[in-house]
Structures are given as C-alpha cells and as structure tokens.
Design a protein around this motif. Structure first.
Motif, PDB file in Angstrom:
ATOM      1  N   VAL A 232      -9.538   4.100  -5.807  1.00 19.20           N
ATOM      2  CA  VAL A 232     -10.118   2.818  -5.397  1.00 19.20           C
ATOM      3  C   VAL A 232      -9.439   2.221  -4.169  1.00 19.20           C
ATOM      4  CG1 VAL A 232     -10.932   2.297  -7.728  1.00 19.20           C
ATOM      5  CG2 VAL A 232      -8.713   1.442  -7.008  1.00 19.20           C
ATOM      6  N   ALA A 233      -8.188   2.586  -3.904  1.00 16.82           N
ATOM      7  CA  ALA A 233      -7.474   2.008  -2.756  1.00 16.82           C
ATOM      8  C   ALA A 233      -6.338   2.931  -2.327  1.00 16.82           C
ATOM      9  CB  ALA A 233      -6.918   0.630  -3.102  1.00 16.82           C
ATOM     10  N   MET A 234      -6.051   2.891  -1.015  1.00 12.27           N
ATOM     11  CA  MET A 234      -4.908   3.619  -0.462  1.00 12.27           C
ATOM     12  C   MET A 234      -4.033   2.636   0.299  1.00 12.27           C
ATOM     13  SD  MET A 234      -6.293   7.357   0.684  1.00 12.27           S
ATOM     14  CE  MET A 234      -7.525   6.832   1.854  1.00 12.27           C
ATOM     15  N   TYR A 235      -2.738   2.757   0.093  1.00 14.45           N
ATOM     16  CA  TYR A 235      -1.761   1.850   0.698  1.00 14.45           C
ATOM     17  C   TYR A 235      -0.852   2.668   1.604  1.00 14.45           C
ATOM     18  CZ  TYR A 235      -3.560  -0.832  -3.185  1.00 14.45           C
ATOM     19  OH  TYR A 235      -4.402  -1.454  -4.071  1.00 14.45           O
ATOM     20  N   THR A 236      -0.842   2.327   2.900  1.00 12.56           N
ATOM     21  CA  THR A 236      -0.090   3.105   3.886  1.00 12.56           C
ATOM     22  C   THR A 236       0.510   2.176   4.930  1.00 12.56           C
ATOM     23  OG1 THR A 236      -1.925   3.381   5.438  1.00 12.56           O
ATOM     24  CG2 THR A 236      -1.807   4.972   3.635  1.00 12.56           C
ATOM     25  N   GLY A 237       1.275   2.753   5.822  1.00 14.46           N
ATOM     26  CA  GLY A 237       1.749   2.021   6.991  1.00 14.46           C
ATOM     27  C   GLY A 237       3.183   1.553   6.870  1.00 14.46           C
ATOM     28  N   PRO A 238       3.761   1.208   8.014  1.00 20.09           N
ATOM     29  CA  PRO A 238       5.175   0.821   8.062  1.00 20.09           C
ATOM     30  C   PRO A 238       5.481  -0.444   7.265  1.00 20.09           C
ATOM     31  CG  PRO A 238       4.130   0.458  10.190  1.00 20.09           C
ATOM     32  CD  PRO A 238       3.144   1.192   9.344  1.00 20.09           C
ATOM     33  N   GLU A 239       4.481  -1.324   7.071  1.00 19.64           N
ATOM     34  CA  GLU A 239       4.728  -2.527   6.266  1.00 19.64           C
ATOM     35  C   GLU A 239       4.940  -2.192   4.795  1.00 19.64           C
ATOM     36  OE1 GLU A 239       0.338  -1.811   6.264  1.00 19.64           O
ATOM     37  OE2 GLU A 239       1.905  -1.741   7.775  1.00 19.64           O
TER      38      GLU A 239
ATOM     39  N   LEU B 164       6.290  -9.896 -13.032  1.00 20.74           N
ATOM     40  CA  LEU B 164       5.155  -9.036 -12.748  1.00 20.74           C
ATOM     41  C   LEU B 164       5.300  -8.438 -11.350  1.00 20.74           C
ATOM     42  CD1 LEU B 164       2.340  -8.143 -13.875  1.00 20.74           C
ATOM     43  CD2 LEU B 164       1.380 -10.053 -12.573  1.00 20.74           C
ATOM     44  N   SER B 165       5.144  -7.141 -11.254  1.00 17.38           N
ATOM     45  CA  SER B 165       5.186  -6.481  -9.945  1.00 17.38           C
ATOM     46  C   SER B 165       4.060  -7.005  -9.070  1.00 17.38           C
ATOM     47  CB  SER B 165       5.047  -4.970 -10.127  1.00 17.38           C
ATOM     48  OG  SER B 165       4.887  -4.343  -8.877  1.00 17.38           O
ATOM     49  N   PRO B 166       4.347  -7.352  -7.804  1.00 15.44           N
ATOM     50  CA  PRO B 166       3.296  -7.844  -6.901  1.00 15.44           C
ATOM     51  C   PRO B 166       2.161  -6.836  -6.712  1.00 15.44           C
ATOM     52  CG  PRO B 166       5.461  -8.145  -5.918  1.00 15.44           C
ATOM     53  CD  PRO B 166       5.661  -7.347  -7.168  1.00 15.44           C
ATOM     54  N   SER B 167       2.448  -5.554  -6.904  1.00 16.47           N
ATOM     55  CA  SER B 167       1.407  -4.540  -6.715  1.00 16.47           C
ATOM     56  C   SER B 167       0.284  -4.675  -7.736  1.00 16.47           C
ATOM     57  CB  SER B 167       2.001  -3.132  -6.767  1.00 16.47           C
ATOM     58  OG  SER B 167       2.519  -2.852  -8.057  1.00 16.47           O
ATOM     59  N   VAL B 168       0.540  -5.295  -8.879  1.00 16.34           N
ATOM     60  CA  VAL B 168      -0.497  -5.461  -9.902  1.00 16.34           C
ATOM     61  C   VAL B 168      -1.612  -6.355  -9.364  1.00 16.34           C
ATOM     62  CG1 VAL B 168      -1.021  -6.382 -12.198  1.00 16.34           C
ATOM     63  CG2 VAL B 168       1.092  -5.066 -11.827  1.00 16.34           C
ATOM     64  N   ILE B 169      -1.261  -7.502  -8.840  1.00 18.38           N
ATOM     65  CA  ILE B 169      -2.257  -8.457  -8.339  1.00 18.38           C
ATOM     66  C   ILE B 169      -3.017  -7.868  -7.161  1.00 18.38           C
ATOM     67  CG2 ILE B 169      -2.611 -10.767  -7.377  1.00 18.38           C
ATOM     68  CD1 ILE B 169      -1.725 -10.608 -10.403  1.00 18.38           C
ATOM     69  N   GLU B 170      -2.301  -7.234  -6.234  1.00 13.46           N
ATOM     70  CA  GLU B 170      -2.956  -6.618  -5.074  1.00 13.46           C
ATOM     71  C   GLU B 170      -3.924  -5.521  -5.529  1.00 13.46           C
ATOM     72  OE1 GLU B 170      -1.871  -4.701  -0.742  1.00 13.46           O
ATOM     73  OE2 GLU B 170      -0.427  -4.381  -2.378  1.00 13.46           O
ATOM     74  N   THR B 171      -3.498  -4.684  -6.450  1.00 16.93           N
ATOM     75  CA  THR B 171      -4.345  -3.587  -6.915  1.00 16.93           C
ATOM     76  C   THR B 171      -5.584  -4.107  -7.629  1.00 16.93           C
ATOM     77  OG1 THR B 171      -2.404  -2.154  -7.124  1.00 16.93           O
ATOM     78  CG2 THR B 171      -4.396  -1.468  -8.291  1.00 16.93           C
ATOM     79  N   LEU B 172      -5.444  -5.149  -8.437  1.00 24.40           N
ATOM     80  CA  LEU B 172      -6.612  -5.713  -9.125  1.00 24.40           C
ATOM     81  C   LEU B 172      -7.614  -6.310  -8.139  1.00 24.40           C
ATOM     82  CD1 LEU B 172      -5.032  -7.293 -12.307  1.00 24.40           C
ATOM     83  CD2 LEU B 172      -6.309  -5.148 -12.088  1.00 24.40           C
TER      84      LEU B 172
ATOM     85  N   ALA C 295     -11.426  -4.892  -7.587  1.00 30.99           N
ATOM     86  CA  ALA C 295     -12.615  -5.754  -7.578  1.00 30.99           C
ATOM     87  C   ALA C 295     -13.438  -5.520  -6.308  1.00 30.99           C
ATOM     88  CB  ALA C 295     -12.215  -7.220  -7.703  1.00 30.99           C
ATOM     89  N   ALA C 296     -12.761  -5.391  -5.164  1.00 30.40           N
ATOM     90  CA  ALA C 296     -13.468  -5.129  -3.901  1.00 30.40           C
ATOM     91  C   ALA C 296     -14.165  -3.772  -3.954  1.00 30.40           C
ATOM     92  CB  ALA C 296     -12.500  -5.192  -2.725  1.00 30.40           C
ATOM     93  N   PHE C 297     -13.493  -2.762  -4.503  1.00 31.33           N
ATOM     94  CA  PHE C 297     -14.092  -1.436  -4.638  1.00 31.33           C
ATOM     95  C   PHE C 297     -15.313  -1.485  -5.555  1.00 31.33           C
ATOM     96  CE2 PHE C 297     -14.564   2.332  -7.306  1.00 31.33           C
ATOM     97  CZ  PHE C 297     -14.862   3.281  -6.346  1.00 31.33           C
ATOM     98  N   GLU C 298     -15.175  -2.161  -6.688  1.00 35.00           N
ATOM     99  CA  GLU C 298     -16.290  -2.210  -7.637  1.00 35.00           C
ATOM    100  C   GLU C 298     -17.479  -2.988  -7.084  1.00 35.00           C
ATOM    101  OE1 GLU C 298     -14.242  -3.440 -11.247  1.00 35.00           O
ATOM    102  OE2 GLU C 298     -13.997  -1.327 -11.839  1.00 35.00           O
ATOM    103  N   LYS C 299     -17.223  -3.913  -6.183  1.00 35.12           N
ATOM    104  CA  LYS C 299     -18.314  -4.670  -5.551  1.00 35.12           C
ATOM    105  C   LYS C 299     -19.011  -3.852  -4.463  1.00 35.12           C
ATOM    106  CE  LYS C 299     -19.322  -9.026  -3.259  1.00 35.12           C
ATOM    107  NZ  LYS C 299     -18.778 -10.285  -2.744  1.00 35.12           N
ATOM    108  N   SER C 300     -18.217  -3.140  -3.643  1.00 32.04           N
ATOM    109  CA  SER C 300     -18.765  -2.459  -2.481  1.00 32.04           C
ATOM    110  C   SER C 300     -18.975  -0.954  -2.664  1.00 32.04           C
ATOM    111  CB  SER C 300     -17.839  -2.659  -1.280  1.00 32.04           C
ATOM    112  OG  SER C 300     -16.640  -1.908  -1.465  1.00 32.04           O
TER     113      SER C 300
ATOM    114  N   TRP D  44       7.070  -5.725 -15.022  1.00 32.88           N
ATOM    115  CA  TRP D  44       5.806  -5.277 -15.600  1.00 32.88           C
ATOM    116  C   TRP D  44       4.949  -4.757 -14.467  1.00 32.88           C
ATOM    117  CZ3 TRP D  44       4.686  -4.886 -20.700  1.00 32.88           C
ATOM    118  CH2 TRP D  44       5.609  -5.464 -21.575  1.00 32.88           C
ATOM    119  N   ALA D  45       4.387  -3.561 -14.640  1.00 30.24           N
ATOM    120  CA  ALA D  45       3.671  -2.891 -13.559  1.00 30.24           C
ATOM    121  C   ALA D  45       2.576  -2.003 -14.134  1.00 30.24           C
ATOM    122  CB  ALA D  45       4.651  -2.047 -12.746  1.00 30.24           C
ATOM    123  N   LEU D  46       1.816  -1.426 -13.246  1.00 29.82           N
ATOM    124  CA  LEU D  46       0.844  -0.404 -13.624  1.00 29.82           C
ATOM    125  C   LEU D  46       1.574   0.923 -13.779  1.00 29.82           C
ATOM    126  CD1 LEU D  46      -1.831  -1.348 -10.957  1.00 29.82           C
ATOM    127  CD2 LEU D  46      -1.934  -1.854 -13.410  1.00 29.82           C
ATOM    128  N   PRO D  47       1.088   1.808 -14.629  1.00 28.22           N
ATOM    129  CA  PRO D  47       1.686   3.149 -14.683  1.00 28.22           C
ATOM    130  C   PRO D  47       1.597   3.781 -13.294  1.00 28.22           C
ATOM    131  CG  PRO D  47       0.105   2.841 -16.473  1.00 28.22           C
ATOM    132  CD  PRO D  47      -0.032   1.658 -15.556  1.00 28.22           C
TER     133      PRO D  47
END
Length: 163
Positions: A84-91, A140-148, A152-157, A49-52
């Motif tokens: 709201v977020a960008m994910y980059t880098g070798p990790e 559940l895909s781990p990316s769901v929790i990280e993205t949410l 939340a951080a984006f909507e706060k700041s 289960w994931a985000l589109p």
C-alpha cells in the motif's frame, strides 16, 4: 523460528561496516481483525507499540519479509498481502537506540487474509493486541499513524503511496 541479530543480514552487515550509514530494506504489516481493529505489537527493544515489521533477509522477497515478520512477532500466518505504501529518501535516515544509523526503504503491506492464534509474547515482543484507533496504547510509534493514513489513501484511490 527467528534468527539472532548477529545471524541476520543487517547484523552481519553492521559488523562489517562499523559506524557507516547503511541502507535498511524492510516491511511492515497492517493486520486487522473482523471488527476492523488494528494489531499492534509492543517491541521488546524500546517498548513502543508498532506494527509488525522488520528487515528483509537475503534470499527473500519483500512480501516474504512481511509474512515472516508477522509470523515472528505475532504467531499469525499472513496468507495474502497487498503493498500500500513505500517509504524512501534521505529524510528516512534515523539513528536507533544502539547508535546505528540507517536510511530506511520500507514497504507497508495490508494483510488481506491471515490465520492462527495471536501470540502476545515472542522473542521480539512483550505484548500484542488488536486495538480500535481510540484505544491505541502509548508510547505509539509515529509510523503507525502515517501508515494508517497511507492505507486510507490507498484504499480510496487504489494507488500505492510513494514517499
């Protein structure tokens, strides 16, 4: 209408590059209903289960990518989106179930306005539904929790999260 893996930019590049690590540029969309529930799709390739989400094609922008992926995987028409977020880098380097290794560069978007009727089964999904956080299905895909959390951080700041 979705294109086949072989016709996609990433599919064509993979055919040429063989086993090399490739950069994968993609987008994911956070779609919420009036009750604040999150739209999740069950991926047909791995059952998670994931985000589109998906890969950007040649000739489209990253926002066009998320709009297309939401349409292809849910039948919904994203009419307004906000990064709201960008994910980059070798990790962010991963090998998928087909043995293909990619370093991901992905952008998460909040879908601010959408229309249409939810399609629960598409060429890329076996189910789709709006879920409250305490109702998330598994696996559940781990990316769901990280993205949410990043949403939340984006909507706060008001600042795009960079990772």
């Amino acid at each position: 209408m979705s294109i086949s893996w072989e016709e996609s930019y990433v599919g064509q590049l993979r055919a040429l590059a063989g086993d090399r690590v490739l950069l994968f540029v993609g987008a994911r969309g956070v779609v919420r209903d009036e009750a604040g529930r999150l739209l999740l799709i069950q991926r047909s390739d791995n059952g998670h289960w994931a985000l589109p989400a998906g890969a950007m094609e040649l000739g489209e922008s990253i926002s066009d990518c998320v709009i297309r992926e939401v349409r292809e995987e849910t039948g919904l028409h994203a009419e307004a989106v906000t990064p709201v977020a960008m994910y980059t880098g070798p990790e962010r380097t991963h090998t998928n179930m087909y043995g293909h290794t990619y370093q991901l560069f992905s952008v998460a978007f909040r879908v601010d306005r959408w229309s249409g009727t939810l399609a629960t089964v598409t060429d890329e999904t076996t189910d789709a539904r709006f879920c409250a956080p305490d109702e998330f299905p598994a696996p559940l895909s781990p990316s769901v929790i990280e993205t949410l959390a990043d949403l939340a951080a984006f909507e706060k700041s008001g600042n795009v999260v960079l990772k």
